[in-house]
Design an enzyme around this catalytic site. Structure first.
Site: not given
Ligand code: GLY
Length: 412
Positions: A114, A179
């Site tokens: 992330d 993601d």
């Molecule tokens: N990247 C985590 C979410 O979208 O909840």
């Protein structure tokens, strides 16, 4: 969505489109902008420690914050950068610098994928909007840290570390979530900033592998794909935050879509443009997409034949929650895609309509319940029972980005 909301939404849309036809540059009215500013003022009045970062509200309306290692830690700084970009007021820049620089140590962190979200939304926007050239090395260092999660056998960047699937048995050793496409922006930028092509190569390879394994024939995406690190084979395709393994989790579709648009931005490779257009059309032509274009939290919740692994009690959801965050992400990416695509009119019309919906009283947090964020009605993770129908800092981030992009387009 209650009748009251639908009525107010109708009025909001009418005002928005009337506004558009008379003054294309007035993407937000002065009243809307004043409201947005007042929400940030409320938050800044109580949140002074930049290591306790606003994320959502709790049931009693109080502010919920997270630490710097949370995946959402960069969005608040990003929101302040967009406030600066939209208004030109120095006070937002001063705050943005403070909330950005609290994340400094993340540049050396490789704990999960992330860091692209965390550092590009904060430092990346500081470089872009305020010319903070001292942020360049920090962004490049972050890309180096993210590169450590890339594997030559799987040909993707690992998202999470070892964990189990919802069945409690299936083990994921190299899980990659859709993601992750969002972290590629940091990688492309790091190559431009440093002249080192290795980041860009990883980004392109990650995007190509993801095209092959995450996407179904209809251009919807799985949430999680687990890989074998010895031979690169796919071991599992599943969900963590969506309705079922086979369904289309709305925010996941939005992340993937945004990711392929940005891959085209940096590479100009037509296969990424085609792919982004196909994902956009999957979402926009979906029979379950509501008229206001703000999706249900998963496109397949209303459909027969989707059976979750997690404990789902349909009676809990007489109205299927929408996800304003998915709409905001999609809307922002549609504005960018419209600038590249032969289907410009379709994508621009959809983006304007989505933005109109989000900026209407149906989604804007007018009233007392939510004093700290712009939008209501987002969903964190229904399978985890977490953050259902709430404000979320990243919904606001992509809304502000969509406003910024819409304004830039109307000026041109
Ligand atoms: N990247 C985590 C979410 O979208 O909840």
């Amino acid at each position: 969505m209650t009748k009251k909301y639908l009525t107010v939404l109708g009025i909001g849309l009418a005002i928005f489109f009337a506004g558009c036809s008379t003054d294309k540059e007035q993407v937000v009215t002065p009243e809307q902008m004043n409201f947005i500013k007042s929400q940030f003022d409320n938050t800044l009045a109580i949140a002074q420690d930049p290591t306790k970062i606003p994320r959502t509200t709790l049931e009693d309306g109080s502010l919920k914050t997270v630490g710097i290692y949370n995946w959402t830690s960069g969005f608040y700084a990003g929101n302040l950068w967009y406030m600066y970009a939209l208004t030109g007021e120095e006070r937002w820049k001063d705050e943005a610098i403070k909330w950005t620089e609290a994340l400094d140590t993340i540049q050396y962190w490789s704990g999960n994928h992330d860091v692209g979200f965390m550092m590009y939304c904060s430092y990346g926007n500081g470089l872009k909007f305020a010319g903070k050239t001292e942020y360049k090395d920090i962004l490049v260092q972050t890309a180096k840290s993210l590169s450590k999660r890339y594997d030559e056998n799987t040909k993707v960047i690992k998202s999470w570390n070892y964990r189990k699937a919802w069945d409690g048995k299936t083990e994921w050793f190299f899980p990659v979530i859709i993601d992750n496409m969002m972290n590629l922006e940091l990688m492309f930028e790091a190559s431009l900033l440093s002249g080192d092509d290795s980041f860009k190569k990883i980004a392109i390879q990650h995007a190509e592998t993801t095209m092959e394994h995450h996407y179904r024939d209809d251009f919807s995406s799985y949430h999680v794909v687990d890989y074998d690190t010895i031979n690169g084979n796919v071991l599992d395709k599943a969900t963590c935050q969506g309705f079922t393994d086979a369904s289309a989790w709305a925010r996941g579709q939005a992340w993937g879509f945004y990711g392929y648009v940005l891959c085209y931005r940096y590479t100009k490779d037509p296969k990424f443009l085609d792919f982004a257009e196909n994902i956009a059309n999957y979402m926009l032509d979906h029979p379950n997409l509501p008229e206001d274009l703000v999706p249900f939290w998963d496109y397949n919740v209303p459909d027969e034949g989707f059976v979750p692994e997690w404990d789902y009690n349909a009676a809990d959801f007489r109205e299927i929650p929408r996800d304003a965050s998915a709409a905001a992400i999609t809307c922002s990416a549609l504005y960018e895609l419209a600038g590249y695509s032969k289907q410009k009119d379709k994508f621009l019309t959809a983006a304007d309509q989505m933005l109109g919906s989000l900026l209407s009283p149906a989604y804007m947090a007018y009233g007392e319940e939510n004093k700290y964020f712009i939008l209501n009605h987002s969903v964190g993770s229904i399978p985890h029972g977490a953050e259902i129908d709430v404000p979320l800092v990243y919904a606001d981030y992509y809304l502000l980005e969509a406003i910024y992009r819409a304004k830039a387009l109307s000026k041109n």
